[in-house]
Scaffold this motif. Structure first.
Motif, mmCIF file in Angstrom:
data_model
loop_
_atom_site.group_PDB
_atom_site.id
_atom_site.type_symbol
_atom_site.label_atom_id
_atom_site.label_comp_id
_atom_site.label_asym_id
_atom_site.label_seq_id
_atom_site.Cartn_x
_atom_site.Cartn_y
_atom_site.Cartn_z
ATOM 1 N N SER A 12 -1.721 5.941 2.530
ATOM 2 C CA SER A 12 -1.320 4.660 3.118
ATOM 3 C C SER A 12 -1.801 3.491 2.264
ATOM 4 O O SER A 12 -1.078 2.500 2.093
ATOM 5 C CB SER A 12 -1.863 4.539 4.542
ATOM 6 O OG SER A 12 -1.265 5.503 5.384
ATOM 7 N N ASN A 15 0.504 3.196 -0.599
ATOM 8 C CA ASN A 15 1.771 2.609 -0.148
ATOM 9 C C ASN A 15 1.643 1.111 0.089
ATOM 10 O O ASN A 15 2.546 0.331 -0.235
ATOM 11 C CB ASN A 15 2.255 3.309 1.119
ATOM 12 C CG ASN A 15 2.893 4.660 0.838
ATOM 13 O OD1 ASN A 15 3.531 4.844 -0.188
ATOM 14 N ND2 ASN A 15 2.711 5.606 1.747
ATOM 15 N N THR A 42 8.935 2.461 1.754
ATOM 16 C CA THR A 42 7.468 2.499 1.884
ATOM 17 C C THR A 42 7.045 2.367 3.339
ATOM 18 O O THR A 42 6.218 3.138 3.837
ATOM 19 C CB THR A 42 6.835 1.374 1.051
ATOM 20 O OG1 THR A 42 7.189 1.542 -0.328
ATOM 21 C CG2 THR A 42 5.318 1.391 1.174
ATOM 22 N N THR A 45 7.861 5.428 5.401
ATOM 23 C CA THR A 45 6.930 6.538 5.139
ATOM 24 C C THR A 45 5.659 6.368 5.970
ATOM 25 O O THR A 45 5.177 7.320 6.605
ATOM 26 C CB THR A 45 6.571 6.594 3.642
ATOM 27 O OG1 THR A 45 7.750 6.859 2.893
ATOM 28 C CG2 THR A 45 5.544 7.685 3.371
#
Length: 256
Positions: A12, A15, A42, A45
């Motif tokens: 994370s 990202n 992004t 996800t």
């Protein structure tokens, strides 16, 4: 589970770093569809992983971001679909003293630098009366230009003449001024990508509003957008659906 969470946090953070880089790049290229698509992937996800791990708050936040980017992409896709013909038609159907159509011209020039090679028709209309001449003259008082005109636009696109401000000729000629009474038969118009019908239907009876909206529906391209004033109800015609872009609300022909 304990081993998955550290991996999720690392992924994370990576990202989010990518999202930061894309946001910085987007400031320089606000119409770059590939950047919007990258940001969308992004956020999706992060949202998907958060949901699978039961993290409701990150999932909720990223869902809002995903929805916003989806709307932005929808607008970019409209321009992409017009890329072959390079034609964009905008109609300010209740133009009053002209501020609306000229603002459209200025914002298009400032925010969409790739469009000068396009055939942009910026149509502007008023019913018969003194406002037709006022809009064509494009001369405004200090009070009028203070209502929403950025200072940079005043310097760039206006010339001070006594106590008033005169719009520069090259910008004044971007708008095609017409006389149109919305409640009567309309002159020939092209199919339109955007129709601005703000703060005018409130003055019409329901009996008049319905046929006006029906004509708008026929004149609007199937993927075009209609903008109404804040006090206007669109539910007189169920063929339209509401679309939200950040704080702006517009409408499009309902998709079957």
């Amino acid at each position: 589970m304990s081993g998955i969470i550290p991996e999720f946090l690392v992924e994370s953070n990576e990202n989010l770093d990518q999202l930061d880089r894309d946001l910085v790049a987007l400031e320089k290229e606000p119409t770059a569809r590939d950047l919007l698509a990258s940001m969308f992937r992004t956020i999706r996800t992060i949202k998907g992983t958060s949901r699978s791990l039961g993290f409701s708050k990150p999932a909720a936040v990223t869902h809002v971001g995903e929805s916003l980017l989806s709307r932005l992409l929808d607008g970019q896709m409209l321009l992409a679909r017009r890329g072959g013909e390079k034609q964009l038609n905008i109609w300010c159907a209740a133009n009053s003293a002209g501020q609306e159509s000229y603002s459209v011209g200025m914002f298009v020039r400032e925010d969409f630098p790739s469009l000068p090679g396009w055939n942009l028709r910026n149509l502007a209309s008023n019913p018969p009366g003194e406002m037709v001449a006022r809009a064509r003259e494009a001369r405004y008082t200090q009070f009028e230009v203070n209502r929403g005109s950025p200072a940079t636009f005043l310097v760039k696109y206006f010339r001070k003449q006594g106590c008033e401000w005169q719009l520069a000729d090259d910008m004044r000629h971007t708008a095609e001024s017409q006389v149109v009474n919305l409640a009567e038969p309309w002159p020939p118009l092209p199919l339109l990508d955007f129709i601005l019908l703000r703060n005018v239907l409130i003055y019409f009876s329901v009996k008049t509003k319905k046929p006006v909206l029906a004509k708008v529906r026929r004149q609007l391209k199937t993927d075009g957008y209609l903008f109404l004033g804040a006090g206007t109800t669109y539910n007189l015609d169920e063929s339209f659906e509401r679309v939200q872009f950040e704080r702006a609300t517009c409408y499009r022909v309902r998709r079957s």
